[in-house]
Design a protein around this motif. Sequence first.
Motif, PDB file in Angstrom:
ATOM      1  N   PHE A  47     -86.845  -6.810  16.379  1.00 50.16           N
ATOM      2  CA  PHE A  47     -87.455  -8.141  16.230  1.00 50.16           C
ATOM      3  C   PHE A  47     -87.749  -8.790  17.570  1.00 50.16           C
ATOM      4  CE2 PHE A  47     -85.693  -7.531  12.009  1.00 50.16           C
ATOM      5  CZ  PHE A  47     -86.760  -7.941  11.230  1.00 50.16           C
ATOM      6  N   ASN A  48     -87.978  -8.004  18.603  1.00 50.66           N
ATOM      7  CA  ASN A  48     -88.401  -8.582  19.882  1.00 50.66           C
ATOM      8  C   ASN A  48     -89.710  -9.346  19.651  1.00 50.66           C
ATOM      9  OD1 ASN A  48     -89.424  -9.101  22.440  1.00 50.66           O
ATOM     10  ND2 ASN A  48     -88.631  -7.188  23.300  1.00 50.66           N
ATOM     11  N   PRO A  49     -89.712 -10.673  19.916  1.00 53.36           N
ATOM     12  CA  PRO A  49     -90.904 -11.487  19.594  1.00 53.36           C
ATOM     13  C   PRO A  49     -92.147 -11.082  20.384  1.00 53.36           C
ATOM     14  CG  PRO A  49     -89.278 -12.779  20.814  1.00 53.36           C
ATOM     15  CD  PRO A  49     -88.616 -11.477  20.457  1.00 53.36           C
ATOM     16  N   ILE A  50     -91.980 -10.291  21.419  1.00 53.56           N
ATOM     17  CA  ILE A  50     -93.133  -9.863  22.210  1.00 53.56           C
ATOM     18  C   ILE A  50     -94.106  -9.043  21.355  1.00 53.56           C
ATOM     19  CG2 ILE A  50     -92.398  -7.617  23.173  1.00 53.56           C
ATOM     20  CD1 ILE A  50     -93.070  -9.284  25.956  1.00 53.56           C
ATOM     21  N   HIS A  51     -93.627  -8.560  20.201  1.00 57.28           N
ATOM     22  CA  HIS A  51     -94.468  -7.732  19.328  1.00 57.28           C
ATOM     23  C   HIS A  51     -95.169  -8.527  18.220  1.00 57.28           C
ATOM     24  CE1 HIS A  51     -92.769  -4.435  21.488  1.00 57.28           C
ATOM     25  NE2 HIS A  51     -91.560  -4.629  21.011  1.00 57.28           N
TER      26      HIS A  51
ATOM     27  N   TYR B  69     -79.993  -0.510  14.863  1.00 56.96           N
ATOM     28  CA  TYR B  69     -79.892  -1.803  15.558  1.00 56.96           C
ATOM     29  C   TYR B  69     -79.698  -2.977  14.607  1.00 56.96           C
ATOM     30  CZ  TYR B  69     -81.454   0.282  19.980  1.00 56.96           C
ATOM     31  OH  TYR B  69     -81.550   1.024  21.119  1.00 56.96           O
ATOM     32  N   PHE B  70     -79.858  -2.762  13.309  1.00 59.26           N
ATOM     33  CA  PHE B  70     -79.623  -3.876  12.386  1.00 59.26           C
ATOM     34  C   PHE B  70     -78.175  -4.333  12.517  1.00 59.26           C
ATOM     35  CE2 PHE B  70     -83.460  -2.478  10.040  1.00 59.26           C
ATOM     36  CZ  PHE B  70     -84.056  -3.713   9.854  1.00 59.26           C
ATOM     37  N   PRO B  71     -77.955  -5.650  12.531  1.00 56.58           N
ATOM     38  CA  PRO B  71     -76.601  -6.171  12.747  1.00 56.58           C
ATOM     39  C   PRO B  71     -75.566  -5.610  11.764  1.00 56.58           C
ATOM     40  CG  PRO B  71     -78.196  -7.959  12.815  1.00 56.58           C
ATOM     41  CD  PRO B  71     -78.959  -6.721  12.425  1.00 56.58           C
ATOM     42  N   ARG B  72     -76.005  -5.278  10.555  1.00 55.12           N
ATOM     43  CA  ARG B  72     -75.092  -4.752   9.539  1.00 55.12           C
ATOM     44  C   ARG B  72     -74.335  -3.514  10.034  1.00 55.12           C
ATOM     45  NH1 ARG B  72     -74.768  -4.914   3.960  1.00 55.12           N
ATOM     46  NH2 ARG B  72     -73.992  -3.005   2.990  1.00 55.12           N
ATOM     47  N   TYR B  73     -74.973  -2.723  10.896  1.00 56.38           N
ATOM     48  CA  TYR B  73     -74.374  -1.453  11.327  1.00 56.38           C
ATOM     49  C   TYR B  73     -73.735  -1.548  12.715  1.00 56.38           C
ATOM     50  CZ  TYR B  73     -77.895  -0.183   7.829  1.00 56.38           C
ATOM     51  OH  TYR B  73     -78.685  -0.130   6.716  1.00 56.38           O
ATOM     52  N   ARG B  74     -73.813  -2.734  13.335  1.00 56.92           N
ATOM     53  CA  ARG B  74     -73.311  -2.892  14.700  1.00 56.92           C
ATOM     54  C   ARG B  74     -71.909  -3.492  14.687  1.00 56.92           C
ATOM     55  NH1 ARG B  74     -76.553   0.246  17.649  1.00 56.92           N
ATOM     56  NH2 ARG B  74     -77.090  -0.908  19.494  1.00 56.92           N
ATOM     57  N   PRO B  75     -70.943  -2.854  15.304  1.00 54.45           N
ATOM     58  CA  PRO B  75     -69.619  -3.490  15.439  1.00 54.45           C
ATOM     59  C   PRO B  75     -69.755  -4.808  16.212  1.00 54.45           C
ATOM     60  CG  PRO B  75     -69.531  -1.168  16.072  1.00 54.45           C
ATOM     61  CD  PRO B  75     -70.977  -1.521  15.912  1.00 54.45           C
ATOM     62  N   ASP B  76     -68.792  -5.700  16.044  1.00 54.29           N
ATOM     63  CA  ASP B  76     -68.837  -7.001  16.719  1.00 54.29           C
ATOM     64  C   ASP B  76     -68.996  -6.813  18.222  1.00 54.29           C
ATOM     65  OD1 ASP B  76     -68.505  -8.235  14.337  1.00 54.29           O
ATOM     66  OD2 ASP B  76     -66.351  -8.630  14.588  1.00 54.29           O
ATOM     67  N   GLY B  77     -69.874  -7.613  18.800  1.00 54.51           N
ATOM     68  CA  GLY B  77     -70.018  -7.647  20.254  1.00 54.51           C
ATOM     69  C   GLY B  77     -70.902  -6.557  20.825  1.00 54.51           C
ATOM     70  N   VAL B  78     -71.433  -5.678  19.991  1.00 57.73           N
ATOM     71  CA  VAL B  78     -72.245  -4.569  20.527  1.00 57.73           C
ATOM     72  C   VAL B  78     -73.697  -4.996  20.742  1.00 57.73           C
ATOM     73  CG1 VAL B  78     -73.176  -2.282  20.011  1.00 57.73           C
ATOM     74  CG2 VAL B  78     -70.749  -2.732  19.717  1.00 57.73           C
ATOM     75  N   GLY B  79     -74.335  -5.551  19.728  1.00 60.20           N
ATOM     76  CA  GLY B  79     -75.686  -6.075  19.873  1.00 60.20           C
ATOM     77  C   GLY B  79     -76.691  -5.034  20.320  1.00 60.20           C
ATOM     78  N   LEU B  80     -77.771  -5.514  20.963  1.00 64.31           N
ATOM     79  CA  LEU B  80     -78.875  -4.631  21.352  1.00 64.31           C
ATOM     80  C   LEU B  80     -78.578  -3.867  22.626  1.00 64.31           C
ATOM     81  CD1 LEU B  80     -81.921  -7.012  20.677  1.00 64.31           C
ATOM     82  CD2 LEU B  80     -80.940  -5.296  19.151  1.00 64.31           C
TER      83      LEU B  80
END
Lengths: 150, 167
Positions: A47-51, B69-80
Amino acid sequence: MVTAMTDAYKRRLTAGDISVGDTGPEVVVKDLEREDFVRYAGASGDFNPIHYDEPYARDAGNESVFAQGMLTAGFASHAISDWFGLDRIERFTIRFQERVFPGNTITVTGEITDVADGDAEVIVTADLEAKTDGGDVVLSGETVARLPSE
Amino acid sequence: MPSKSLAALERQVGRTVTTVEDLVVELGKVEEFARAIKDDNPVFRDEESAREQGYETVLAPLTFTRTAYFPRYRPDGVGLNHGFDLGFDQSRVVHGEQEYVYKQPIHVGDVISGETTLIDVYERTGSRGGTMTFAVFETVYRNADGEHVLTERLTRIELAGDGDGDD
């Protein structure tokens, strides 16, 4: 919605079907729209808004929003999975070269550069390229697949 | 240039973070992803077509793990950022390269986890001067049986900024 059709997946290649210099199925995606970038955002989680956010993209120095690189990589994945078969691809390498903008038509092509004998199989290497209708290379890459000897 | 020195980035090389947990490969999500990349192959849509093509069940497209990368699959604090703070200026970060090494296809019904290691950081001079900084992340994905399904290498680049040419 228009999908990019190739029927190559209906054929399971073996070693005798391929040689160096062969080209793969062309995947042509016509007239990309902002909607396509939004759809990929929703499907992929990018969801990078640049797109999709025009003012944001322009403020960052771009002429407009542009496609996620991984969307173009998806078009390339389509070409190689139709060509060799999903379960036979061992490696897929992608280098992003240029941005893809709304209005671009993208054509993915591939060419076999090496065929090496393995044990009851051959190891096939192919170069990949995605170009705009203006001839700009937006993605280059390589794939390695294993095909059965017979 | 990043807000951290190259030496500070190099100290993070070799660190491994659990970045993906319980990524359940769902039929609807696979179909949605295939539609988004405009791939018409029915192998991504129904089991009968998958069987006709010689597969056990519906498979995921080759780049499907982008959905990790969807938050559902990311452990806390990992993010992008895969849990690494490299101090990159996000407005100048681009995706330079992506590589996949496949061990076995990903099927609908698989439950995938991933561990990401920062394997390399380096600098290059940009074409118009200034410093470009590269970071290479390697993620090893496994299924619920612990089998290695694929390895992914992602190269992120912080492009040279306006001020970097004078550095």
